[in-house]
Write an enzyme that holds these catalytic residues in place. Structure first.
Site, PDB file in Angstrom:
ATOM      1  N   THR A   1       6.847   9.920  10.399  1.00 58.45           N
ATOM      2  CA  THR A   1       7.322   9.700   9.029  1.00 58.45           C
ATOM      3  C   THR A   1       8.139  10.873   8.507  1.00 58.45           C
ATOM      4  OG1 THR A   1       6.514   9.536   6.744  1.00 58.45           O
ATOM      5  CG2 THR A   1       5.057  10.601   8.284  1.00 58.45           C
ATOM      6  N   ASP A   2       8.982  10.601   7.516  1.00 58.59           N
ATOM      7  CA  ASP A   2       9.756  11.692   6.892  1.00 58.59           C
ATOM      8  C   ASP A   2       8.857  12.593   6.031  1.00 58.59           C
ATOM      9  OD1 ASP A   2       9.278   9.958   4.762  1.00 58.59           O
ATOM     10  OD2 ASP A   2      11.372   9.809   4.128  1.00 58.59           O
ATOM     11  N   GLU A   3       7.622  12.114   5.740  1.00 57.93           N
ATOM     12  CA  GLU A   3       6.745  12.905   4.855  1.00 57.93           C
ATOM     13  C   GLU A   3       6.325  14.229   5.477  1.00 57.93           C
ATOM     14  OE1 GLU A   3       3.728  10.880   2.709  1.00 57.93           O
ATOM     15  OE2 GLU A   3       4.938   9.097   2.412  1.00 57.93           O
TER      16      GLU A   3
ATOM     17  N   LYS B   1      -0.037  13.368  10.158  1.00 59.52           N
ATOM     18  CA  LYS B   1       1.120  12.922  10.956  1.00 59.52           C
ATOM     19  C   LYS B   1       1.862  14.139  11.527  1.00 59.52           C
ATOM     20  CE  LYS B   1       2.527   9.253  11.503  1.00 59.52           C
ATOM     21  NZ  LYS B   1       2.218   8.193  12.515  1.00 59.52           N
TER      22      LYS B   1
ATOM     23  N   TYR C   1      -2.452  12.684   4.527  1.00 61.33           N
ATOM     24  CA  TYR C   1      -1.741  11.759   5.425  1.00 61.33           C
ATOM     25  C   TYR C   1      -0.607  12.482   6.151  1.00 61.33           C
ATOM     26  CZ  TYR C   1       1.862   8.386   6.791  1.00 61.33           C
ATOM     27  OH  TYR C   1       2.843   7.711   7.492  1.00 61.33           O
TER      28      TYR C   1
HETATM   29  P1  NAD Z   1      -0.084  -0.142   8.699  1.00 62.61           P
HETATM   30  O1  NAD Z   1      -1.165   0.575   7.971  1.00 62.61           O
HETATM   31  O2  NAD Z   1       0.496  -1.379   8.114  1.00 62.61           O
HETATM   32  O3  NAD Z   1      -0.598  -0.547  10.166  1.00 62.61           O
HETATM   33  C1  NAD Z   1      -1.330   0.341  10.967  1.00 62.61           C
HETATM   34  C2  NAD Z   1      -1.882  -0.458  12.138  1.00 62.61           C
HETATM   35  O4  NAD Z   1      -2.604   0.452  12.993  1.00 62.61           O
HETATM   36  C3  NAD Z   1      -2.861  -1.564  11.731  1.00 62.61           C
HETATM   37  O5  NAD Z   1      -2.599  -2.735  12.450  1.00 62.61           O
HETATM   38  C4  NAD Z   1      -4.223  -0.989  12.113  1.00 62.61           C
HETATM   39  O6  NAD Z   1      -5.183  -1.979  12.455  1.00 62.61           O
HETATM   40  C5  NAD Z   1      -3.857  -0.132  13.324  1.00 62.61           C
HETATM   41  N1  NAD Z   1      -4.821   0.952  13.561  1.00 62.61           N
HETATM   42  C6  NAD Z   1      -5.299   1.846  12.653  1.00 62.61           C
HETATM   43  N2  NAD Z   1      -6.193   2.659  13.241  1.00 62.61           N
HETATM   44  C7  NAD Z   1      -6.264   2.295  14.542  1.00 62.61           C
HETATM   45  C8  NAD Z   1      -6.994   2.763  15.661  1.00 62.61           C
HETATM   46  N3  NAD Z   1      -7.862   3.779  15.542  1.00 62.61           N
HETATM   47  N4  NAD Z   1      -6.826   2.165  16.859  1.00 62.61           N
HETATM   48  C9  NAD Z   1      -5.962   1.118  16.988  1.00 62.61           C
HETATM   49  N5  NAD Z   1      -5.252   0.614  15.962  1.00 62.61           N
HETATM   50  C10 NAD Z   1      -5.396   1.191  14.755  1.00 62.61           C
HETATM   51  O7  NAD Z   1       1.029   0.947   8.975  1.00 62.61           O
HETATM   52  P2  NAD Z   1       2.619   0.813   8.975  1.00 62.61           P
HETATM   53  O8  NAD Z   1       3.098   0.976   7.593  1.00 62.61           O
HETATM   54  O9  NAD Z   1       3.006  -0.372   9.774  1.00 62.61           O
HETATM   55  O10 NAD Z   1       2.999   2.154   9.773  1.00 62.61           O
HETATM   56  C11 NAD Z   1       3.043   2.148  11.193  1.00 62.61           C
HETATM   57  C12 NAD Z   1       3.415   3.542  11.655  1.00 62.61           C
HETATM   58  O11 NAD Z   1       4.683   3.913  11.120  1.00 62.61           O
HETATM   59  C13 NAD Z   1       2.430   4.634  11.229  1.00 62.61           C
HETATM   60  O12 NAD Z   1       2.289   5.541  12.277  1.00 62.61           O
HETATM   61  C14 NAD Z   1       3.112   5.284  10.025  1.00 62.61           C
HETATM   62  O13 NAD Z   1       2.727   6.625   9.906  1.00 62.61           O
HETATM   63  C15 NAD Z   1       4.569   5.142  10.404  1.00 62.61           C
HETATM   64  N6  NAD Z   1       5.520   5.049   9.281  1.00 62.61           N
HETATM   65  C16 NAD Z   1       5.327   4.149   8.271  1.00 62.61           C
HETATM   66  C17 NAD Z   1       6.281   4.043   7.247  1.00 62.61           C
HETATM   67  C18 NAD Z   1       6.137   3.046   6.125  1.00 62.61           C
HETATM   68  O14 NAD Z   1       6.938   3.084   5.187  1.00 62.61           O
HETATM   69  N7  NAD Z   1       5.182   2.153   6.154  1.00 62.61           N
HETATM   70  C19 NAD Z   1       7.413   4.865   7.272  1.00 62.61           C
HETATM   71  C20 NAD Z   1       7.556   5.791   8.324  1.00 62.61           C
HETATM   72  C21 NAD Z   1       6.613   5.863   9.317  1.00 62.61           C
HETATM   73  O1  DAU Z   2       8.173   8.044   3.546  1.00 62.94           O
HETATM   74  C1  DAU Z   2       7.505   7.290   4.512  1.00 62.94           C
HETATM   75  C2  DAU Z   2       6.128   6.939   4.009  1.00 62.94           C
HETATM   76  O2  DAU Z   2       6.310   5.960   2.983  1.00 62.94           O
HETATM   77  C3  DAU Z   2       5.201   6.405   5.099  1.00 62.94           C
HETATM   78  O3  DAU Z   2       4.978   7.417   6.047  1.00 62.94           O
HETATM   79  C4  DAU Z   2       3.871   5.950   4.494  1.00 62.94           C
HETATM   80  O4  DAU Z   2       3.062   5.378   5.510  1.00 62.94           O
HETATM   81  C5  DAU Z   2       4.157   4.919   3.426  1.00 62.94           C
HETATM   82  O5  DAU Z   2       2.951   4.534   2.809  1.00 62.94           O
HETATM   83  C6  DAU Z   2       5.140   5.470   2.381  1.00 62.94           C
HETATM   84  O6  DAU Z   2       4.515   6.519   1.591  1.00 62.94           O
HETATM   85  P1  DAU Z   2       4.702   6.605  -0.008  1.00 62.94           P
HETATM   86  O7  DAU Z   2       3.566   7.339  -0.569  1.00 62.94           O
HETATM   87  O8  DAU Z   2       6.076   7.057  -0.358  1.00 62.94           O
HETATM   88  O9  DAU Z   2       4.624   5.024  -0.359  1.00 62.94           O
HETATM   89  P2  DAU Z   2       3.863   4.209  -1.518  1.00 62.94           P
HETATM   90  O10 DAU Z   2       4.321   2.796  -1.404  1.00 62.94           O
HETATM   91  O11 DAU Z   2       2.403   4.471  -1.518  1.00 62.94           O
HETATM   92  O12 DAU Z   2       4.480   4.850  -2.844  1.00 62.94           O
HETATM   93  C7  DAU Z   2       5.870   4.836  -3.097  1.00 62.94           C
HETATM   94  C8  DAU Z   2       6.100   5.564  -4.416  1.00 62.94           C
HETATM   95  O13 DAU Z   2       5.545   4.790  -5.481  1.00 62.94           O
HETATM   96  C9  DAU Z   2       5.435   6.910  -4.484  1.00 62.94           C
HETATM   97  O14 DAU Z   2       6.267   7.824  -5.198  1.00 62.94           O
HETATM   98  C10 DAU Z   2       4.148   6.671  -5.273  1.00 62.94           C
HETATM   99  C11 DAU Z   2       4.546   5.540  -6.208  1.00 62.94           C
HETATM  100  N1  DAU Z   2       3.457   4.602  -6.550  1.00 62.94           N
HETATM  101  C12 DAU Z   2       2.745   4.025  -5.527  1.00 62.94           C
HETATM  102  C13 DAU Z   2       1.709   3.178  -5.795  1.00 62.94           C
HETATM  103  C14 DAU Z   2       0.912   2.554  -4.677  1.00 62.94           C
HETATM  104  C15 DAU Z   2       3.166   4.295  -7.880  1.00 62.94           C
HETATM  105  O15 DAU Z   2       3.845   4.786  -8.813  1.00 62.94           O
HETATM  106  N2  DAU Z   2       2.150   3.444  -8.129  1.00 62.94           N
HETATM  107  C16 DAU Z   2       1.385   2.874  -7.162  1.00 62.94           C
HETATM  108  O16 DAU Z   2       0.443   2.109  -7.476  1.00 62.94           O
END
Ligand code: NAD
Ligand code: DAU
Length: 349
Positions: A131-133, A160, A156
């Site tokens: 992730t970019d975080e 990562k 988190y």
């Molecule tokens: P998600 O939470 O929707 O899905 C995570 C999946 O991993 C689920 O299916 C869960 O069952 C599985 N999992 C969790 N723990 C596990 C374990 N111990 N063993 C096997 N499976 C397990 O997550 P996502 O949003 O699809 O993110 C996927 C990946 O991409 C993550 O590594 C996250 O850090 C990264 N990522 C997410 C975002 C985003 O915006 N969602 C952005 C950048 C990177």
């Molecule tokens: O940048 C990549 C990341 O983006 C991924 O690595 C993470 O897995 C993914 O969850 C996401 O993280 P964020 O914290 O940016 O996403 P989230 O959707 O939780 O929140 C987006 C923005 O909205 C953040 O600034 C917090 C704000 N927010 C979020 C929630 C859930 C609110 O204001 N209210 C809310 O209830």
């Protein structure tokens, strides 16, 4: 025949990636390994579950022996590792499970790959999805590049960042062939409604308050999830071993502006008068350690591998809102049961 192990394939991004690869590469066997936490949902893959080149295995990435057996049984050639605990707010409440899954789980997988592939690293690849975080928070200007120093702030992002370091350590110490990508915020179908976009779409539909953290001034760079899956495909096949690739949409939005777009879109599609749901906006206590701004420079990916986002944000958000409005059964299923308890504990003030 290539045997590709995708971890976390039942989650949001994982399910889009599994679908893409299963449909695009009939000569690959795609093994989806997922333990099915609250975020893992096999309903996300209903349309491809009967395909001949797809298999699901329920397994925890931390279970070293079981993963080792899966590597042997399926003669795994490549890993695309997405399994993780992914929600920042949950990591603030329970950092241990993030260290366990994201750090120890990744380390366990790396060890399995190293043992299984020892002496035959050519043509193997361990692709770690990050992730970019990990780069921390930006001020008003600038972008994260692949050279930006790591500076994670939440449990988190710290977990990562740690997993990224272990992946590089295995590349540098043992020569394990690895690649890492760091992506910005994804949006689209099948995202668990704890994240901003699906949570707010659901709440607008149900006339529930929209909990905006702080003043709503934090900025995120949003990418359509199918574009992320395409980028992973491109990097898996063409990326340079040992390299890192940033993936982003050059699409920054202040939270409050994005929320107003969602309100407008949902109200229009539900036939409500424009702006009806603006009254649902409720400013709540800010997220602890809330990063102000993320913005990704994905020039390297464009220059080296000709990847670019395919969708304009307006089109992507329209498609996304429509999907949630049309898939109420999916939404009801994931928001019943434990979700209510989660919601109450997270938003009680
Ligand atoms: P998600 O939470 O929707 O899905 C995570 C999946 O991993 C689920 O299916 C869960 O069952 C599985 N999992 C969790 N723990 C596990 C374990 N111990 N063993 C096997 N499976 C397990 O997550 P996502 O949003 O699809 O993110 C996927 C990946 O991409 C993550 O590594 C996250 O850090 C990264 N990522 C997410 C975002 C985003 O915006 N969602 C952005 C950048 C990177
Ligand atoms: O940048 C990549 C990341 O983006 C991924 O690595 C993470 O897995 C993914 O969850 C996401 O993280 P964020 O914290 O940016 O996403 P989230 O959707 O939780 O929140 C987006 C923005 O909205 C953040 O600034 C917090 C704000 N927010 C979020 C929630 C859930 C609110 O204001 N209210 C809310 O209830």
């Amino acid at each position: 025949m290539k045997n590709i192990l995708i971890t976390g394939g039942a989650g949001f991004i994982g399910s889009h990636l599994v679908r893409l690869l299963v449909n695009k590469y009939p000569n690959y066997r795609i093994i989806n390994m997922d333990v099915l936490t609250y975020a893992g949902n096999l309903a996300n893959l209903k349309d491809i579950e009967d395909k001949e080149n797809y298999e699901f295995v329920k397994c925890d990435i931390c279970d070293f022996e079981k993963v080792q057996k899966i590597f042997l049984d399926y003669e795994i050639d490549g890993v695309i590792h997405l399994a993780a605990e992914s929600h920042v707010d949950r990591s603030i409440k329970d950092p241990f499970s993030f260290a366990q899954t994201n750090v120890m789980g990744t380390l366990s997988l790396l060890q399995v790959a190293k043992f299984a592939w020892e002496g035959q690293f050519e043509d193997k690849l361990f692709y770690h999805v990050s992730t970019d975080e990990v780069y921390g928070s930006l001020g008003e200007e600038g972008f994260f590049t692949e050279e930006t120093a790591y500076d994670p702030h939440s449990p988190y992002s710290a977990s990562k960042a740690s997993s990224d370091h272990f992946v590089r350590a295995f590349q540098d110490t043992f020569g394990l062939p690895t690649v890492i990508s760091n992506c910005s915020n994804n949006y689209g179908a099948y995202q668990f409604p704890e994240k901003l976009i699906p949570l707010f779409i659901n709440n607008i539909c149900k006339n529930k308050p929209l909990p905006v953290y702080g003043k709503g001034e934090n900025v995120r760079d949003w990418l359509f999830v199918e574009d992320h899956a395409r980028a992973i495909d491109v990097i898996f096949h063409g990326g340079k071993v040992g390299d890192t690739y940033n993936i982003g949409g050059f699409n920054e939005w202040k939270n409050i502006d994005l929320i107003k777009v969602m309100i407008k879109t949902v109200d229009r599609l539900l036939g409500r008068e424009e702006g009806t749901s603006e009254k649902l906006i409720t400013y709540v206590t800010d997220r602890a350690g809330h990063d102000l701004r993320y913005a990704i420079d994905s020039t390297k990916l464009k220059d080296e591998l000709a990847w670019e986002p395919s969708l304009q944000f307006e089109e992507g958000i329209e498609k996304t809102v429509k999907w949630y409005l049309e898939n109420t059964e999916w939404l009801e299923n994931v928001t019943s049961g434990d979700y209510q308890k989660y919601y109450e504990s997270m938003y009680k003030d």
